[in-house]
Design a protein around this motif. Sequence first.
Motif, mmCIF file in Angstrom:
data_model
loop_
_atom_site.group_PDB
_atom_site.id
_atom_site.type_symbol
_atom_site.label_atom_id
_atom_site.label_comp_id
_atom_site.label_asym_id
_atom_site.label_seq_id
_atom_site.Cartn_x
_atom_site.Cartn_y
_atom_site.Cartn_z
ATOM 1 N N PRO A 13 0.805 -1.175 -0.141
ATOM 2 C CA PRO A 13 0.057 0.166 0.027
ATOM 3 C C PRO A 13 0.951 1.179 -0.023
ATOM 4 O O PRO A 13 0.509 2.200 -0.714
ATOM 5 N N PRO A 14 1.885 1.349 0.795
ATOM 6 C CA PRO A 14 2.568 2.762 0.862
ATOM 7 C C PRO A 14 3.310 3.107 -0.663
ATOM 8 O O PRO A 14 3.144 4.298 -0.894
ATOM 9 N N LEU A 15 3.572 2.005 -1.353
ATOM 10 C CA LEU A 15 4.231 2.328 -2.607
ATOM 11 C C LEU A 15 2.985 2.965 -3.924
ATOM 12 O O LEU A 15 3.298 3.639 -4.782
ATOM 13 N N ALA A 16 1.855 2.263 -3.433
ATOM 14 C CA ALA A 16 0.840 2.918 -4.477
ATOM 15 C C ALA A 16 0.509 4.405 -4.358
ATOM 16 O O ALA A 16 0.029 5.089 -5.142
ATOM 17 N N VAL A 17 0.684 4.997 -3.111
ATOM 18 C CA VAL A 17 0.468 6.341 -3.035
ATOM 19 C C VAL A 17 1.791 7.263 -2.696
ATOM 20 O O VAL A 17 1.484 8.539 -2.323
ATOM 21 N N TYR A 18 2.690 6.914 -3.482
ATOM 22 C CA TYR A 18 3.751 7.589 -3.433
ATOM 23 C C TYR A 18 3.777 9.040 -4.077
ATOM 24 O O TYR A 18 4.540 10.077 -3.781
ATOM 25 N N ASP A 19 3.163 9.284 -4.912
ATOM 26 C CA ASP A 19 2.948 10.608 -5.727
ATOM 27 C C ASP A 19 1.907 11.465 -5.165
ATOM 28 O O ASP A 19 1.535 12.536 -5.512
ATOM 29 N N ARG A 20 1.093 10.905 -4.008
ATOM 30 C CA ARG A 20 0.209 11.851 -3.113
ATOM 31 C C ARG A 20 0.873 12.722 -2.100
ATOM 32 O O ARG A 20 0.079 13.227 -1.099
ATOM 33 N N GLY A 21 2.059 12.551 -1.622
ATOM 34 C CA GLY A 21 2.655 13.289 -0.889
ATOM 35 C C GLY A 21 3.299 12.498 0.454
ATOM 36 O O GLY A 21 2.775 11.491 0.534
ATOM 37 N N CYS A 22 4.066 12.962 1.255
ATOM 38 C CA CYS A 22 4.841 12.533 2.232
ATOM 39 C C CYS A 22 3.559 12.121 3.396
ATOM 40 O O CYS A 22 3.974 11.013 3.859
ATOM 41 N N GLY A 23 2.774 12.910 3.489
ATOM 42 C CA GLY A 23 1.659 12.747 4.720
ATOM 43 C C GLY A 23 0.878 11.617 4.262
ATOM 44 O O GLY A 23 0.429 10.650 5.150
ATOM 45 N N SER A 24 0.472 11.208 2.847
ATOM 46 C CA SER A 24 -0.279 10.087 2.610
ATOM 47 C C SER A 24 0.482 8.894 2.826
ATOM 48 O O SER A 24 0.229 7.812 3.333
#
Length: 54
Positions: A13-24
């Motif tokens: 899951p963390p790799l899937a949201v890499y372009d949404r910002g550090c907080g995500s």
Amino acid sequence: MSVWRVILSVLFPPLAVYDRGCGSILIVLILTVLGWIPGVIAALIILNNPKKGV
């Protein structure tokens, strides 16, 4: 949301949201460490919301 992002959010899951910002990434990473299913759910919710500010 592409099919590849959905597959990636189920596998890591963390790799899937890499372009949404550090907080995500941090939120999804913490939820994934606490339990895999909450991390997947959070990643899918974040990916379902449109980007803001770009």
